[in-house]
Design a protein around this motif. Structure first.
Motif, PDB file in Angstrom:
ATOM      1  N   THR B 257       0.829  -1.201   0.000  1.00  0.00           N
ATOM      2  CA  THR B 257       0.000   0.000   0.000  1.00  0.00           C
ATOM      3  C   THR B 257       0.868   1.258   0.000  1.00  0.00           C
ATOM      4  OG1 THR B 257      -0.232  -0.305   2.388  1.00  0.00           O
ATOM      5  CG2 THR B 257      -2.060  -1.015   1.027  1.00  0.00           C
ATOM      6  N   THR B 258       2.043   1.178   0.630  1.00  0.00           N
ATOM      7  CA  THR B 258       2.937   2.338   0.616  1.00  0.00           C
ATOM      8  C   THR B 258       3.456   2.596  -0.794  1.00  0.00           C
ATOM      9  OG1 THR B 258       3.613   1.758   2.849  1.00  0.00           O
ATOM     10  CG2 THR B 258       4.973   3.364   1.708  1.00  0.00           C
ATOM     11  N   ALA B 259       3.810   1.515  -1.499  1.00  0.00           N
ATOM     12  CA  ALA B 259       4.279   1.670  -2.877  1.00  0.00           C
ATOM     13  C   ALA B 259       3.185   2.293  -3.733  1.00  0.00           C
ATOM     14  CB  ALA B 259       4.705   0.319  -3.443  1.00  0.00           C
ATOM     15  N   GLU B 260       1.963   1.786  -3.570  1.00  0.00           N
ATOM     16  CA  GLU B 260       0.846   2.294  -4.353  1.00  0.00           C
ATOM     17  C   GLU B 260       0.632   3.784  -4.095  1.00  0.00           C
ATOM     18  OE1 GLU B 260      -3.106   1.051  -3.219  1.00  0.00           O
ATOM     19  OE2 GLU B 260      -3.616   0.689  -5.305  1.00  0.00           O
ATOM     20  N   LYS B 261       0.712   4.144  -2.815  1.00  0.00           N
ATOM     21  CA  LYS B 261       0.507   5.531  -2.411  1.00  0.00           C
ATOM     22  C   LYS B 261       1.521   6.457  -3.089  1.00  0.00           C
ATOM     23  CE  LYS B 261      -0.438   5.500   2.162  1.00  0.00           C
ATOM     24  NZ  LYS B 261      -0.043   5.665   3.568  1.00  0.00           N
ATOM     25  N   ASN B 262       2.734   5.933  -3.316  1.00  0.00           N
ATOM     26  CA  ASN B 262       3.786   6.753  -3.895  1.00  0.00           C
ATOM     27  C   ASN B 262       3.870   6.617  -5.411  1.00  0.00           C
ATOM     28  OD1 ASN B 262       5.633   8.050  -1.673  1.00  0.00           O
ATOM     29  ND2 ASN B 262       4.987   6.064  -0.897  1.00  0.00           N
ATOM     30  N   GLY B 263       2.939   5.881  -5.978  1.00  0.00           N
ATOM     31  CA  GLY B 263       2.953   5.725  -7.428  1.00  0.00           C
ATOM     32  C   GLY B 263       4.087   4.861  -7.941  1.00  0.00           C
ATOM     33  N   VAL B 264       4.637   3.977  -7.107  1.00  0.00           N
ATOM     34  CA  VAL B 264       5.631   3.022  -7.597  1.00  0.00           C
ATOM     35  C   VAL B 264       5.043   1.614  -7.441  1.00  0.00           C
ATOM     36  CG1 VAL B 264       7.559   4.544  -7.071  1.00  0.00           C
ATOM     37  CG2 VAL B 264       6.863   2.833  -5.395  1.00  0.00           C
ATOM     38  N   TRP B 265       5.875   0.572  -7.661  1.00  0.00           N
ATOM     39  CA  TRP B 265       5.324  -0.780  -7.762  1.00  0.00           C
ATOM     40  C   TRP B 265       5.922  -1.699  -6.721  1.00  0.00           C
ATOM     41  CZ3 TRP B 265       7.276   2.128 -11.815  1.00  0.00           C
ATOM     42  CH2 TRP B 265       6.290   2.796 -12.560  1.00  0.00           C
ATOM     43  N   GLN B 266       5.322  -2.859  -6.625  1.00  0.00           N
ATOM     44  CA  GLN B 266       5.703  -3.761  -5.547  1.00  0.00           C
ATOM     45  C   GLN B 266       5.528  -5.190  -5.992  1.00  0.00           C
ATOM     46  OE1 GLN B 266       3.325  -5.704  -3.801  1.00  0.00           O
ATOM     47  NE2 GLN B 266       4.212  -6.095  -1.807  1.00  0.00           N
ATOM     48  N   CYS B 267       6.387  -6.091  -5.479  1.00  0.00           N
ATOM     49  CA  CYS B 267       6.191  -7.524  -5.642  1.00  0.00           C
ATOM     50  C   CYS B 267       5.959  -8.099  -4.257  1.00  0.00           C
ATOM     51  CB  CYS B 267       7.402  -8.193  -6.271  1.00  0.00           C
ATOM     52  SG  CYS B 267       7.644  -7.712  -7.987  1.00  0.00           S
ATOM     53  N   GLY B 268       4.873  -8.822  -4.086  1.00  0.00           N
ATOM     54  CA  GLY B 268       4.481  -9.280  -2.754  1.00  0.00           C
ATOM     55  C   GLY B 268       5.116 -10.590  -2.360  1.00  0.00           C
ATOM     56  N   TYR B 269       4.547 -11.169  -1.340  1.00  0.00           N
ATOM     57  CA  TYR B 269       5.017 -12.440  -0.837  1.00  0.00           C
ATOM     58  C   TYR B 269       3.845 -13.099  -0.142  1.00  0.00           C
ATOM     59  CZ  TYR B 269       7.769 -15.737   2.015  1.00  0.00           C
ATOM     60  OH  TYR B 269       8.270 -16.867   2.611  1.00  0.00           O
ATOM     61  N   ASN B 270       3.630 -14.367  -0.411  1.00  0.00           N
ATOM     62  CA  ASN B 270       2.678 -15.168   0.346  1.00  0.00           C
ATOM     63  C   ASN B 270       1.212 -14.976   0.009  1.00  0.00           C
ATOM     64  OD1 ASN B 270       4.181 -16.799   2.050  1.00  0.00           O
ATOM     65  ND2 ASN B 270       4.656 -15.047   3.326  1.00  0.00           N
ATOM     66  N   ALA B 271       0.853 -13.922  -0.646  1.00  0.00           N
ATOM     67  CA  ALA B 271      -0.556 -13.727  -0.971  1.00  0.00           C
ATOM     68  C   ALA B 271      -0.628 -12.769  -2.143  1.00  0.00           C
ATOM     69  CB  ALA B 271      -1.304 -13.154   0.217  1.00  0.00           C
ATOM     70  N   ASP B 272      -1.727 -12.842  -2.865  1.00  0.00           N
ATOM     71  CA  ASP B 272      -1.929 -11.925  -3.973  1.00  0.00           C
ATOM     72  C   ASP B 272      -2.239 -10.549  -3.392  1.00  0.00           C
ATOM     73  OD1 ASP B 272      -2.536 -10.550  -6.195  1.00  0.00           O
ATOM     74  OD2 ASP B 272      -4.157 -11.859  -6.877  1.00  0.00           O
ATOM     75  N   MET B 273      -1.215  -9.702  -3.301  1.00  0.00           N
ATOM     76  CA  MET B 273      -1.390  -8.427  -2.620  1.00  0.00           C
ATOM     77  C   MET B 273      -2.049  -7.376  -3.501  1.00  0.00           C
ATOM     78  SD  MET B 273       1.859  -8.175  -0.106  1.00  0.00           S
ATOM     79  CE  MET B 273       2.051  -9.394   1.209  1.00  0.00           C
ATOM     80  N   SER B 274      -2.399  -7.757  -4.724  1.00  0.00           N
ATOM     81  CA  SER B 274      -3.082  -6.777  -5.568  1.00  0.00           C
ATOM     82  C   SER B 274      -4.499  -6.517  -5.074  1.00  0.00           C
ATOM     83  CB  SER B 274      -3.090  -7.239  -7.027  1.00  0.00           C
ATOM     84  OG  SER B 274      -3.820  -8.425  -7.141  1.00  0.00           O
ATOM     85  N   VAL B 275      -4.988  -7.338  -4.130  1.00  0.00           N
ATOM     86  CA  VAL B 275      -6.278  -7.037  -3.503  1.00  0.00           C
ATOM     87  C   VAL B 275      -6.137  -5.770  -2.663  1.00  0.00           C
ATOM     88  CG1 VAL B 275      -8.122  -7.925  -2.051  1.00  0.00           C
ATOM     89  CG2 VAL B 275      -6.735  -9.510  -3.377  1.00  0.00           C
ATOM     90  N   ALA B 276      -5.009  -5.684  -1.940  1.00  0.00           N
ATOM     91  CA  ALA B 276      -4.799  -4.516  -1.079  1.00  0.00           C
ATOM     92  C   ALA B 276      -4.306  -3.315  -1.880  1.00  0.00           C
ATOM     93  CB  ALA B 276      -3.799  -4.845   0.022  1.00  0.00           C
TER      94      ALA B 276
END
Lengths: 329, 396
Positions: B257-276
């Motif tokens: 969510t912090t990456a999203e807030k800053n307009g950058v991207w993220q690779c998650g771990y353990n769960a499909d974090m694109s829900v959040a």
């Protein structure tokens, strides 16, 4: 230069929940109530704010509309204030009306509030299918503001006009409180109640009313601090134990700020800065654990200095921690 | 007098409500299970007669609860998968959530044994010491610990380790990150300087480097598996430092969510974090714990032995990738990932392939020669690569 700006903005963001908790507690202690339940009230506010925004969104989406971010922010603000105030009301009833021991009641309120927050957080999560998350509109409402023109000023724009609205709201509360204590009749009365309730009573001030109101409103402000954790820090996602001790830091900050709302601004900024310092400023050879100790070391240093330097002005209200019983005069 | 009574009453209400709150965090099934525990001694020895499916009880000790939408959530999905596949009732599964890596773990394990559990899973790294101790006292109960390394040398037939080759998935996520980054600078929110974490970020980095030779990565530790405030602050610091794809070895969605807030991207771990973070999270490697849980519980039912070390990877489906977030991923990412998956499956691609040079946090140097590779998670289920390679900058 860029690094400095980054440190300062991160410090402001880290310090805001602390500031709100501190302001709430200052208001409470000025009335003579030492409410150690800040952590609990923050937890209650955290879940109430998230639940308010989440159910508002669900309600609007359910009836086919588009949730408005501003409305969600208002709902979150009001519900976190009310539930935080409710926690403080329990405390106020026990200590003011029933004259229970303030420390014990405050500690119980912390345990109660922590359980309250985590229980309802998980409950809402389970009902929502394992996971509470608010939608885009609401996330944006708690994200960085982009004020036309002002936010675009180089350096100053990022430093002053690029935070989420809760930051400005908390500064506003600090300013209002500073004015209230110093310049208004009611503020003077409140301070009198905290210093010497018997004298205030003799002067015709309704001690019970003042203590109730200050404690309950103070609790509400702490609740808003909790809302910051659930809505801004974790972006509208309930995370178990999200307040994680920040309420206690706020209690320490009250002493750091020597019961002055304006000084609380600086104290919160310093504390916020110390908690994030190691992420930005790396001194080779200094292990990160030393950095993590800094906020607590700073508290100890301030405690030592305030106890050496016993000026009349910067000490705890004299009546703080003592219940007032008219018949005992 | 009346007031005193009211005072006591109110305090009692507060305490009762608190207890109710605590009780809510562990599974309600624990209560009903405790009542029946006296009937079941757990006399069945391991490798002996087995146990009827209707009588088996399975216990879990988790560091968080499923609301983290990360590690515990995902492990819990595995539990549900196992429960469904084997047809166990809700009363046969006892979850202990939010157990810290302290003596509370010991208490939780003993409570599960008392409740009649035949097999107990501990899912956090720091639980292992407590599990080994309790396992010694209860040889009839099977203890399975994920991410640990002690089972092999503990000499206890009822102590087991399990994990999945998550480094393969991290490598694939790294490909998505390497293709997406514009600054050629990745950021990594890491929990602790342990081999499990170092192996994870190294494979992520190597994946990114395989498609983008200029990429570098900044790594910062939170010193906690699950501290959302710290994770958000660390992610923000990395973004402020110029990183434009963030990955993480920590439990919560705060980095996403912090990456999203800053307009950058993220690779998650353990769960499909694109829900959040629908606009921030590119892809996440996920472990399918259900495969192991089902095998282990089935082994207890059949009276068979559970292997001391269990580890499977992308070829068996124990590690898989969340659907790629096509809206934000760079073009051709899916093809590149699919190609790498095929090569991993055929054995053509080794993640820790030479030439590769690294230094451990203790200063020990290590080198993999050209044409050779490091056998990660082959001899033991726990990751063992603990060398920081060139291009990874760790903030100590």
């Amino acid at each position: 230069m860029n690094l400095l700006i980054n440190i300062l903005t991160a410090a402001v963001l880290a310090g805001t929940p602390l500031l709100l908790g501190t302001l709430g507690e200052i208001l409470t202690e000025k009335s003579g109530n030492m409410n150690l339940g800040v952590e609990g009230m923050m937890f209650m506010g955290a879940i109430a704010g998230l639940a308010g925004a989440y159910y508002y969104e669900q309600g609007v989406v359910g009836s086919g509309g588009t949730p408005s971010g501003i409305m969600a922010a208002v709902v979150a603000l009001v519900s976190s204030f009310l539930v935080g105030a409710f926690g403080a009301l329990i405390y106020a009833f026990l200590t003011i009306t029933l004259r229970a021991n303030q420390n014990v009641t405050g500690l119980t309120l912390t345990i109660f509030g922590t359980g309250f927050g985590n229980f309802f957080g998980e409950y809402i999560g389970i009902r929502a299918g394992g996971y509470v998350a608010v939608g885009d509109n609401i996330k944006t409402a708690f994200g960085r503001l982009n004020i036309p023109v002002l936010s675009d000023i180089p350096i100053l724009g990022k430093l002053l006009f690029n935070y989420n609205w809760v930051v400005y709201f908390s500064i506003l509360i600090a300013v209002i409180m500073a004015y209230f204590f110093r310049k208004t009749r009611v503020g003077l009365n409140l301070r009198a109640v905290g210093e010497d309730p018997a004298t205030a009573d003799a002067a015709g001030i309704n001690v019970t009313k003042y203590r109730y109101l200050a404690t309950v409103i103070g609790g509400g402000i702490c609740g808003i601090g909790g809302m910051y954790m659930s809505m801004v820090t974790t972006s509208g996602v309930w995370v178990h134990n999200c307040v994680s001790g920040y309420g206690w830091l706020a209690v320490a900050l009250v002493i750091f700020a020597s019961w002055h709302p304006a000084r609380a601004l600086i104290a919160a900024l310093v504390f916020g800065g110390l908690t994030i310092l190691r992420l930005y400023l790396k001194i080779p050879g200094v292990p990160m654990q030393i950095y993590d100790m800094l906020p607590y070391l700073a508290t100890i240093v301030v405690l030592i200095f305030t106890s050496i330097n016993q000026s009349k002005e910067n000490v705890m209200p004299k009546g703080c921690g003592l219940n007032y019983f008219r018949e005992e005069r | 007098m009346k007031k005193k009574f009211l005072c006591v009453l109110l305090s009692a209400v507060m305490v009762a409500a608190t207890l109710a709150g605590c009780g809510g965090s562990s599974d309600g099934a624990a209560d009903s299970a405790a009542e029946e525990s006296t009937e079941e001694g757990g006399d069945e020895a391991s490798g002996g007669a087995g146990i009827a499916k209707e009588d088996i009880k399975v216990g879990f000790v988790h560091i968080g609860d499923p609301s983290d939408m990360g590690y515990t959530y995902n492990h819990d999905l595995g539990t549900q998968e196992m429960q469904e596949a084997l047809g166990l009732s809700d009363e046969q599964i006892i979850n202990k959530y939010n157990i810290p890596e302290s003596s509370e773990c010991d208490t939780a394990l003993r409570e599960l044994v008392d409740a009649g559990c035949n097999i107990i899973f501990g899912t956090s790294f720091g639980f292992e010491d407590y599990m080994v101790e309790v396992a010694k006292e209860y040889p009839d109960v099977q203890f399975c610990h994920s991410t640990g390394y002690q089972a092999k040398d503990a000499g206890l037939p009822n102590m087991h380790n399990y994990f999945a080759s998550i480094y393969e998935g991290r490598y694939l996520a790294g490909i998505a990150a390497g293709m997406k980054t514009e600054n050629n600078k990745l950021g990594y929110v890491a929990a602790f300087p342990f081999a499990e974490v170092i192996s994870g970020f190294t494979s992520f980095y190597l994946g990114a480097k395989s498609v983008n030779p200029d990429v570098t990565m900044e790594i910062q530790y939170t010193n906690s598996w699950n501290d959302p405030k710290k994770e958000a602050e660390v992610a923000q610091a990395l973004i402020d430092d110029g990183c434009d794809v963030i990955s993480q070895h920590s439990d919560s969605t705060a980095p996403a969510t912090t990456a999203e807030k800053n307009g950058v991207w993220q690779c998650g771990y353990n769960a499909d974090m694109s829900v959040a973070a629908p606009k921030g999270s590119l892809i996440s490697p996920i472990i399918d714990w259900g495969i192991y849980l089902q095998e282990a519980v089935q082994a207890v039912i059949d009276g068979e032995e559970i292997p001391a070390d269990w580890c499977q990877g992308i070829d068996s489906g124990a590690v898989y990738m969340s659907p790629l977030n096509e809206d934000i991923a760079a073009e051709g990412t899916q093809e590149a990932i699919d190609e790498a998956i095929e090569k991993i499956k055929s054995g053509e691609l080794q993640v820790f392939a030479g030439p590769l040079k690294g230094v451990s946090p203790e200063g020990e140097e290590f080198e993999v020669a050209e044409g050779d590779f490091y056998p990660e998670q082959v001899e033991a289920s726990a990751p063992s690569w603990c060398y920081i390679v060139d291009g990874c900058n760790v903030a100590e």
